[in-house]
Design a protein around this motif. Structure first.
Motif, PDB file in Angstrom:
ATOM      1  N   UNK A   1       0.839  -1.176   0.000  1.00 30.29           N
ATOM      2  CA  UNK A   1       0.000   0.000   0.000  1.00 30.29           C
ATOM      3  C   UNK A   1       0.888   1.245   0.000  1.00 30.29           C
ATOM      4  N   UNK A   2       0.502   2.251  -0.717  1.00 33.28           N
ATOM      5  CA  UNK A   2       1.249   3.489  -0.843  1.00 33.28           C
ATOM      6  C   UNK A   2       1.068   4.357   0.397  1.00 33.28           C
ATOM      7  N   UNK A   3       2.088   5.114   0.721  1.00 31.38           N
ATOM      8  CA  UNK A   3       2.003   6.070   1.827  1.00 31.38           C
ATOM      9  C   UNK A   3       1.873   7.469   1.259  1.00 31.38           C
ATOM     10  N   UNK A   4       0.934   8.232   1.806  1.00 29.98           N
ATOM     11  CA  UNK A   4       0.753   9.628   1.421  1.00 29.98           C
ATOM     12  C   UNK A   4       0.874  10.481   2.682  1.00 29.98           C
ATOM     13  N   UNK A   5       0.910  11.775   2.490  1.00 29.12           N
ATOM     14  CA  UNK A   5       0.859  12.711   3.609  1.00 29.12           C
ATOM     15  C   UNK A   5      -0.543  13.293   3.618  1.00 29.12           C
ATOM     16  N   UNK A   6      -1.213  13.166   4.753  1.00 30.08           N
ATOM     17  CA  UNK A   6      -2.571  13.695   4.900  1.00 30.08           C
ATOM     18  C   UNK A   6      -2.655  14.405   6.242  1.00 30.08           C
TER      19      UNK A   6
ATOM     20  N   UNK B   1       4.273  14.965  -9.922  1.00 26.38           N
ATOM     21  CA  UNK B   1       5.636  15.394  -9.618  1.00 26.38           C
ATOM     22  C   UNK B   1       5.619  16.334  -8.412  1.00 26.38           C
ATOM     23  N   UNK B   2       5.325  15.778  -7.237  1.00 24.45           N
ATOM     24  CA  UNK B   2       5.193  16.538  -5.999  1.00 24.45           C
ATOM     25  C   UNK B   2       6.456  16.316  -5.165  1.00 24.45           C
ATOM     26  N   UNK B   3       7.142  17.406  -4.841  1.00 21.60           N
ATOM     27  CA  UNK B   3       8.389  17.356  -4.083  1.00 21.60           C
ATOM     28  C   UNK B   3       8.193  17.995  -2.709  1.00 21.60           C
TER      29      UNK B   3
ATOM     30  N   UNK C   1      -0.776  26.054   1.859  1.00 22.22           N
ATOM     31  CA  UNK C   1      -1.309  27.422   1.940  1.00 22.22           C
ATOM     32  C   UNK C   1      -2.372  27.658   0.881  1.00 22.22           C
ATOM     33  N   UNK C   2      -2.297  26.945  -0.231  1.00 19.40           N
ATOM     34  CA  UNK C   2      -3.268  27.090  -1.318  1.00 19.40           C
ATOM     35  C   UNK C   2      -4.504  26.207  -1.131  1.00 19.40           C
ATOM     36  N   UNK C   3      -4.486  25.314  -0.160  1.00 19.00           N
ATOM     37  CA  UNK C   3      -5.663  24.506   0.100  1.00 19.00           C
ATOM     38  C   UNK C   3      -5.471  23.007   0.046  1.00 19.00           C
ATOM     39  N   UNK C   4      -4.311  22.545  -0.367  1.00 13.55           N
ATOM     40  CA  UNK C   4      -4.058  21.101  -0.369  1.00 13.55           C
ATOM     41  C   UNK C   4      -3.936  20.610   1.062  1.00 13.55           C
ATOM     42  N   UNK C   5      -4.480  19.426   1.337  1.00 13.94           N
ATOM     43  CA  UNK C   5      -4.304  18.831   2.656  1.00 13.94           C
ATOM     44  C   UNK C   5      -3.812  17.390   2.569  1.00 13.94           C
ATOM     45  N   UNK C   6      -3.563  16.909   1.364  1.00 10.75           N
ATOM     46  CA  UNK C   6      -3.008  15.567   1.165  1.00 10.75           C
ATOM     47  C   UNK C   6      -2.038  15.613  -0.010  1.00 10.75           C
ATOM     48  N   UNK C   7      -0.994  14.785   0.082  1.00 11.50           N
ATOM     49  CA  UNK C   7       0.079  14.838  -0.902  1.00 11.50           C
ATOM     50  C   UNK C   7       0.587  13.439  -1.200  1.00 11.50           C
ATOM     51  N   UNK C   8       0.569  13.066  -2.464  1.00 13.73           N
ATOM     52  CA  UNK C   8       1.171  11.815  -2.920  1.00 13.73           C
ATOM     53  C   UNK C   8       2.507  12.205  -3.543  1.00 13.73           C
ATOM     54  N   UNK C   9       3.573  12.015  -2.796  1.00 12.47           N
ATOM     55  CA  UNK C   9       4.893  12.438  -3.264  1.00 12.47           C
ATOM     56  C   UNK C   9       5.340  11.652  -4.486  1.00 12.47           C
ATOM     57  N   UNK C  10       6.212  12.279  -5.245  1.00 15.81           N
ATOM     58  CA  UNK C  10       6.840  11.603  -6.374  1.00 15.81           C
ATOM     59  C   UNK C  10       7.543  10.353  -5.861  1.00 15.81           C
TER      60      UNK C  10
ATOM     61  N   UNK D   1       9.951   7.551  -4.787  1.00 20.08           N
ATOM     62  CA  UNK D   1      11.342   7.602  -4.372  1.00 20.08           C
ATOM     63  C   UNK D   1      11.663   8.709  -3.382  1.00 20.08           C
ATOM     64  N   UNK D   2      10.700   9.554  -3.053  1.00 20.61           N
ATOM     65  CA  UNK D   2      10.950  10.648  -2.113  1.00 20.61           C
ATOM     66  C   UNK D   2      10.664  10.195  -0.687  1.00 20.61           C
ATOM     67  N   UNK D   3      11.393  10.758   0.265  1.00 16.38           N
ATOM     68  CA  UNK D   3      11.309  10.396   1.672  1.00 16.38           C
ATOM     69  C   UNK D   3      10.117  11.096   2.327  1.00 16.38           C
ATOM     70  N   UNK D   4       9.112  10.330   2.721  1.00 16.37           N
ATOM     71  CA  UNK D   4       7.894  10.884   3.308  1.00 16.37           C
ATOM     72  C   UNK D   4       8.188  11.555   4.650  1.00 16.37           C
ATOM     73  N   UNK D   5       9.013  10.948   5.482  1.00 16.10           N
ATOM     74  CA  UNK D   5       9.329  11.530   6.796  1.00 16.10           C
ATOM     75  C   UNK D   5      10.006  12.892   6.643  1.00 16.10           C
ATOM     76  N   UNK D   6      10.921  12.994   5.714  1.00 12.20           N
ATOM     77  CA  UNK D   6      11.595  14.275   5.459  1.00 12.20           C
ATOM     78  C   UNK D   6      10.583  15.299   4.935  1.00 12.20           C
TER      79      UNK D   6
END
Length: 169
Positions: free
Chosen positions: A1-6, A114-116, A125-134, A136-141
């Motif tokens: 399962x994929x990890x996102x930031x929410x 392509x979310x970094x 700040x623009x209204x996003x509250x969840x992010x599926x990073x590109x 290979x990117x480190x979610x914790x960072x």
């Protein structure tokens, strides 16, 4: 399962992101079971079918697609994804602001593509509250990126008062 930031936390992604491959038609593409995040074309072609499935369904917008295409459906959508084909393409920022400010959308707005991590603070700040990073990117960072700035000067979706007004109050 994929990890996102929410909501500024790393969580498992419950949704399956449906994409159309070359030659796939929106009205005939196979729909996997479970919660789905479908492209606008699939939503427009199969809205009744998707809503009758009994599972959560969200729509994702490509860079050239505006939120006005789903304005009448926002109450039925728990999540709206906004795709960034390249990190330098800023159209998605405007889409998120329109969803929050013009259409008063209260559901999840998810950045896709392509979310970094260095974009997350401004995206929030623009209204996003969840992010599926590109990939290979480190979610914790990336989660730590939200703490980069403490008091932004400008007004935005997340803080409607500019700093000088907050200080005067």
């Amino acid at each position: 399962m994929t990890t996102i930031i929410k909501n500024r936390q790393a969580v498992a992604d419950d949704y399956t992101l449906l994409t159309l491959a070359e030659g796939d038609a929106a009205d005939t593409v196979a729909l996997p079971a479970g919660p789905l995040l479908v492209p606008l074309a699939v939503w427009q072609a199969r809205q009744a079918e998707l809503q009758s499935r009994g599972t959560l369904v969200g729509v994702w917008l490509a860079a050239g697609e505006g939120p006005e295409a789903i304005a009448g459906d926002l109450a039925a959508l728990p999540v709206v994804g906004v795709h960034f084909p390249k990190f330098v393409d800023g159209r998605g920022y405007s889409t998120a602001r329109l969803l929050r400010e013009r259409y008063a959308y209260q559901g999840e707005i998810r950045a896709l593509g392509d979310v970094l991590h260095d974009q997350l603070f401004l995206m929030a700040r623009c209204g996003f509250d969840a992010f599926a990073l590109k990939e290979g990117k480190d979610v914790a960072k990336a989660v730590a990126a939200f703490e980069t700035f403490k008091n932004p000067y400008q007004a935005a979706v997340d803080q409607p008062q500019p700093l000088f007004r907050r200080r005067a109050a």
